[in-house]
Scaffold this active site. Structure first.
Site, PDB file in Angstrom:
ATOM      1  N   GLY A  14     140.939   9.539 -76.252  1.00 21.10           N
ATOM      2  CA  GLY A  14     140.999   8.084 -76.337  1.00 21.10           C
ATOM      3  C   GLY A  14     141.009   7.537 -77.746  1.00 21.10           C
ATOM      4  O   GLY A  14     140.450   6.473 -78.002  1.00 21.10           O
ATOM      5  N   SER A  15     141.690   8.227 -78.664  1.00 19.49           N
ATOM      6  CA  SER A  15     141.697   7.744 -80.048  1.00 19.49           C
ATOM      7  C   SER A  15     142.441   6.418 -80.176  1.00 19.49           C
ATOM      8  O   SER A  15     142.062   5.559 -80.987  1.00 19.49           O
ATOM      9  CB  SER A  15     142.289   8.795 -80.992  1.00 19.49           C
ATOM     10  OG  SER A  15     143.654   9.007 -80.729  1.00 19.49           O
ATOM     11  N   ASN A  16     143.482   6.209 -79.378  1.00 14.98           N
ATOM     12  CA  ASN A  16     144.169   4.916 -79.414  1.00 14.98           C
ATOM     13  C   ASN A  16     143.312   3.815 -78.807  1.00 14.98           C
ATOM     14  O   ASN A  16     143.378   2.665 -79.241  1.00 14.98           O
ATOM     15  CB  ASN A  16     145.515   5.012 -78.693  1.00 14.98           C
ATOM     16  CG  ASN A  16     146.622   5.501 -79.604  1.00 14.98           C
ATOM     17  OD1 ASN A  16     146.890   4.905 -80.644  1.00 14.98           O
ATOM     18  ND2 ASN A  16     147.261   6.596 -79.229  1.00 14.98           N
ATOM     19  N   ASN A 109     153.456   1.736 -72.942  1.00 15.68           N
ATOM     20  CA  ASN A 109     153.052   3.115 -73.221  1.00 15.68           C
ATOM     21  C   ASN A 109     153.351   3.430 -74.686  1.00 15.68           C
ATOM     22  O   ASN A 109     154.318   2.918 -75.249  1.00 15.68           O
ATOM     23  CB  ASN A 109     153.829   4.070 -72.314  1.00 15.68           C
ATOM     24  CG  ASN A 109     153.482   5.525 -72.595  1.00 15.68           C
ATOM     25  OD1 ASN A 109     152.340   5.947 -72.468  1.00 15.68           O
ATOM     26  ND2 ASN A 109     154.483   6.312 -73.003  1.00 15.68           N
ATOM     27  N   HIS A 111     154.301   6.589 -77.131  1.00 14.00           N
ATOM     28  CA  HIS A 111     154.831   7.954 -77.095  1.00 14.00           C
ATOM     29  C   HIS A 111     154.857   8.496 -78.523  1.00 14.00           C
ATOM     30  O   HIS A 111     155.250   7.775 -79.447  1.00 14.00           O
ATOM     31  CB  HIS A 111     156.244   7.927 -76.508  1.00 14.00           C
ATOM     32  CG  HIS A 111     156.852   9.288 -76.355  1.00 14.00           C
ATOM     33  ND1 HIS A 111     156.496  10.147 -75.337  1.00 14.00           N
ATOM     34  CD2 HIS A 111     157.795   9.937 -77.084  1.00 14.00           C
ATOM     35  CE1 HIS A 111     157.203  11.267 -75.449  1.00 14.00           C
ATOM     36  NE2 HIS A 111     157.993  11.160 -76.501  1.00 14.00           N
ATOM     37  N   ASP A 152     159.466   7.696 -70.084  1.00 17.91           N
ATOM     38  CA  ASP A 152     159.860   7.370 -71.461  1.00 17.91           C
ATOM     39  C   ASP A 152     161.206   6.670 -71.566  1.00 17.91           C
ATOM     40  O   ASP A 152     161.897   6.782 -72.580  1.00 17.91           O
ATOM     41  CB  ASP A 152     159.896   8.643 -72.326  1.00 17.91           C
ATOM     42  CG  ASP A 152     158.576   9.391 -72.326  1.00 17.91           C
ATOM     43  OD1 ASP A 152     157.522   8.732 -72.290  1.00 17.91           O
ATOM     44  OD2 ASP A 152     158.591  10.638 -72.361  1.00 17.91           O
TER      45      ASP A 152
END
Length: 205
Positions: A14-16, A109, A111, A152
């Site tokens: 969960g760094s973002n 999202n 990517h 994507d």
């Protein structure tokens, strides 16, 4: 104007999520991380959310073995927390049709490569950076796009270029791309939050 209510879906560290939460604490922030959902009960994302006192839920096939029930539970959770925008950031499960339909165009999202070149089914984590190096690309970097049914393939909102160095390995490249993700994603969410009059097609950036 009330802040944009953001849900973050993450499967691992969960760094973002952490980057978004830091940005949400700024005085000029236009959004709040209102909910964190993970399909992994032991994820770092859930641990961080609970430590930061952000509402956090583990929703997976363990909690809801029936896919329809899981889809409904997630949709209900998002509604209960008045979520305006869903951010999938390292979320390793495909969202159910009910969530995708209800939040269509309001799910984004991030990517870890420049789309559409290095996207598609199976293109996540280390495999993405291996693909970039194998093709000899000189530039990589994260892409934020609207989530659609196909992996994507949704409309691109923003990208951040990161140079590929001659001596890069998948790990060194991944580290620099991740640092760029931590800058790009909060910037995009802040811009979206500043355009709330664009709803229901919220992610116009």
């Amino acid at each position: 104007m009330s802040r944009l209510q953001v849900a973050v879906l993450a499967s691992h560290n969960g760094s973002n999520l952490r980057a978004l939460h830091r940005a949400a604490l700024a005085a000029d922030a236009l959004f709040t991380v209102a909910l964190v959902i993970s399909n992994n009960s032991g994820s770092g994302a859930l641990a961080f959310a609970r430590e930061a006192e952000i509402p956090a839920l583990h929703l997976s096939t363990r909690t809801h073995p029936d896919p329809d029930a899981l889809d409904e539970a997630m949709c209900s959770a998002l509604s209960t927390h008045s979520v305006d925008l869903v951010v999938t950031a390292g979320y390793m499960k495909k969202l159910g049709p009910r969530v995708r339909s209800h939040y269509a165009s309001r799910i984004i999202n991030i990517h870890p490569a420049l789309l559409p070149r290095h996207g598609g089914k199976g293109m996540y984590g280390r495999a993405v950076h291996e693909s970039v190096l194998a093709t000899g690309d000189k530039i990589s970097g994260p892409t934020v796009h609207i989530l659609t049914d196909a992996y994507d393939s949704g409309p691109i909102i923003a990208r951040r270029e990161v140079p590929v160095l001659p001596d890069d390995t998948p790990d060194t490249l991944a580290s620099r791309v991740l640092a760029a993700e931590h800058e790009l994603l909060p910037e995009v969410v802040q811009r979206i939050a500043g355009r709330r009059e664009m709803r229901p097609g919220l992610p116009t950036s």
